[in-house]
Write a protein that holds these residues in place. Structure first.
Motif, PDB file in Angstrom:
ATOM      1  N   GLU A   1       0.533  -1.030  -0.139  1.00  0.00           N
ATOM      2  CA  GLU A   1      -0.535   0.203  -0.721  1.00  0.00           C
ATOM      3  C   GLU A   1       0.768   1.610  -0.115  1.00  0.00           C
ATOM      4  O   GLU A   1       0.534   1.567  -0.706  1.00  0.00           O
ATOM      5  CB  GLU A   1      -0.763  -0.098   1.115  1.00  0.00           C
ATOM      6  CG  GLU A   1      -2.156   1.151   0.641  1.00  0.00           C
ATOM      7  CD  GLU A   1      -3.076   0.479   2.150  1.00  0.00           C
ATOM      8  OE1 GLU A   1      -3.731   1.889   2.850  1.00  0.00           O
ATOM      9  OE2 GLU A   1      -3.140  -0.622   3.034  1.00  0.00           O
ATOM     10  N   ALA A   2       2.174   1.333   0.655  1.00  0.00           N
ATOM     11  CA  ALA A   2       2.513   2.790   0.618  1.00  0.00           C
ATOM     12  C   ALA A   2       3.277   2.589  -1.044  1.00  0.00           C
ATOM     13  O   ALA A   2       3.291   3.645  -1.205  1.00  0.00           O
ATOM     14  CB  ALA A   2       4.231   1.896   1.773  1.00  0.00           C
ATOM     15  N   THR A   3       4.078   1.314  -1.321  1.00  0.00           N
ATOM     16  CA  THR A   3       4.464   1.547  -3.033  1.00  0.00           C
ATOM     17  C   THR A   3       3.638   2.321  -3.520  1.00  0.00           C
ATOM     18  O   THR A   3       3.895   3.255  -4.481  1.00  0.00           O
ATOM     19  CB  THR A   3       5.341   0.592  -3.561  1.00  0.00           C
ATOM     20  OG1 THR A   3       4.501  -0.525  -3.266  1.00  0.00           O
ATOM     21  CG2 THR A   3       6.738  -0.134  -2.488  1.00  0.00           C
ATOM     22  N   CYS A   4       2.302   1.908  -3.457  1.00  0.00           N
ATOM     23  CA  CYS A   4       0.885   2.532  -4.587  1.00  0.00           C
ATOM     24  C   CYS A   4       0.718   3.566  -4.133  1.00  0.00           C
ATOM     25  O   CYS A   4       0.391   4.629  -5.021  1.00  0.00           O
ATOM     26  CB  CYS A   4       0.164   1.695  -3.701  1.00  0.00           C
ATOM     27  SG  CYS A   4      -1.200   2.105  -5.394  1.00  0.00           S
ATOM     28  N   LYS A   5      -0.009   4.184  -3.047  1.00  0.00           N
ATOM     29  CA  LYS A   5       0.294   5.834  -2.480  1.00  0.00           C
ATOM     30  C   LYS A   5       1.840   6.479  -2.736  1.00  0.00           C
ATOM     31  O   LYS A   5       1.235   7.851  -3.692  1.00  0.00           O
ATOM     32  CB  LYS A   5       0.326   5.410  -0.856  1.00  0.00           C
ATOM     33  CG  LYS A   5      -1.111   5.248  -0.733  1.00  0.00           C
ATOM     34  CD  LYS A   5      -1.641   5.609   0.762  1.00  0.00           C
ATOM     35  CE  LYS A   5      -2.587   4.908   0.671  1.00  0.00           C
ATOM     36  NZ  LYS A   5      -3.493   4.912   2.380  1.00  0.00           N
ATOM     37  N   ALA A   6       2.715   6.463  -2.964  1.00  0.00           N
ATOM     38  CA  ALA A   6       4.041   6.679  -3.389  1.00  0.00           C
ATOM     39  C   ALA A   6       4.116   6.974  -4.647  1.00  0.00           C
ATOM     40  O   ALA A   6       4.105   8.453  -5.417  1.00  0.00           O
ATOM     41  CB  ALA A   6       5.520   6.019  -2.823  1.00  0.00           C
ATOM     42  N   GLN A   7       3.967   6.258  -5.420  1.00  0.00           N
ATOM     43  CA  GLN A   7       3.467   6.093  -7.237  1.00  0.00           C
ATOM     44  C   GLN A   7       2.520   7.152  -7.620  1.00  0.00           C
ATOM     45  O   GLN A   7       2.669   8.554  -7.756  1.00  0.00           O
ATOM     46  CB  GLN A   7       3.276   4.891  -7.813  1.00  0.00           C
ATOM     47  CG  GLN A   7       2.912   4.854  -9.350  1.00  0.00           C
ATOM     48  CD  GLN A   7       2.848   3.966  -9.691  1.00  0.00           C
ATOM     49  OE1 GLN A   7       1.742   3.154  -9.328  1.00  0.00           O
ATOM     50  NE2 GLN A   7       3.745   3.497 -10.685  1.00  0.00           N
ATOM     51  N   GLY A   8       0.992   6.969  -6.399  1.00  0.00           N
ATOM     52  CA  GLY A   8       0.105   7.879  -6.988  1.00  0.00           C
ATOM     53  C   GLY A   8       0.280   9.565  -7.133  1.00  0.00           C
ATOM     54  O   GLY A   8       0.397  10.289  -7.306  1.00  0.00           O
TER      55      GLY A   8
END
Length: 123
Positions: free
Chosen positions: A100-107
């Motif tokens: 979830e952290a990598t997804c939010k960072a990319q977003g």
């Protein structure tokens, strides 16, 4: 939010019209290739302006510098394509291996890239 999406029926799910694994891989790599080209294009613009002292003084070139920087940030986020997406929540997406952290960072970085639109309008 996509990062928090969960589907339990992930067998044979298509996305963006891609039904087979090879079509899904092609979608992932098309976005990566276009992001790499965008990265190099924005990097060249930045290099071209910054290596010429007189160019840096021009107001329009300063706007181009800002636009190129945000384009580079966005391109780097798009190069990762589907990798930052959590696999446990989106197993039907080819190449998902993040959390979830990598997804939010990319977003965040992709959204930050929309700043280049404002630079473009300013030109």
């Amino acid at each position: 939010q996509f990062c928090e999406t969960e589907r339990k029926d992930h067998v044979n799910i298509e996305y963006l019209g891609a039904k087979s694994t090879s079509q899904k891989r092609a979608l992932v790599w098309m976005s990566r290739v276009s992001a790499i080209l965008s990265f190099f294009g924005a990097s060249f613009i930045l290099y071209d302006i910054l290596t010429k002292p007189r160019s840096r003084e021009d107001f329009l070139n300063r706007l181009l510098i800002g636009m190129a920087i945000f384009d580079i940030v966005t391109a780097v986020a798009w190069i990762f394509a589907t990798a930052p997406i959590p696999k446990e929540r989106a197993a039907w997406i080819e190449g998902a291996m993040g959390n979830e952290a990598t997804c939010k960072a990319q977003g965040f970085f992709i959204q930050l890239g929309f700043t280049s639109i404002f630079y473009n309008v300013s030109l």
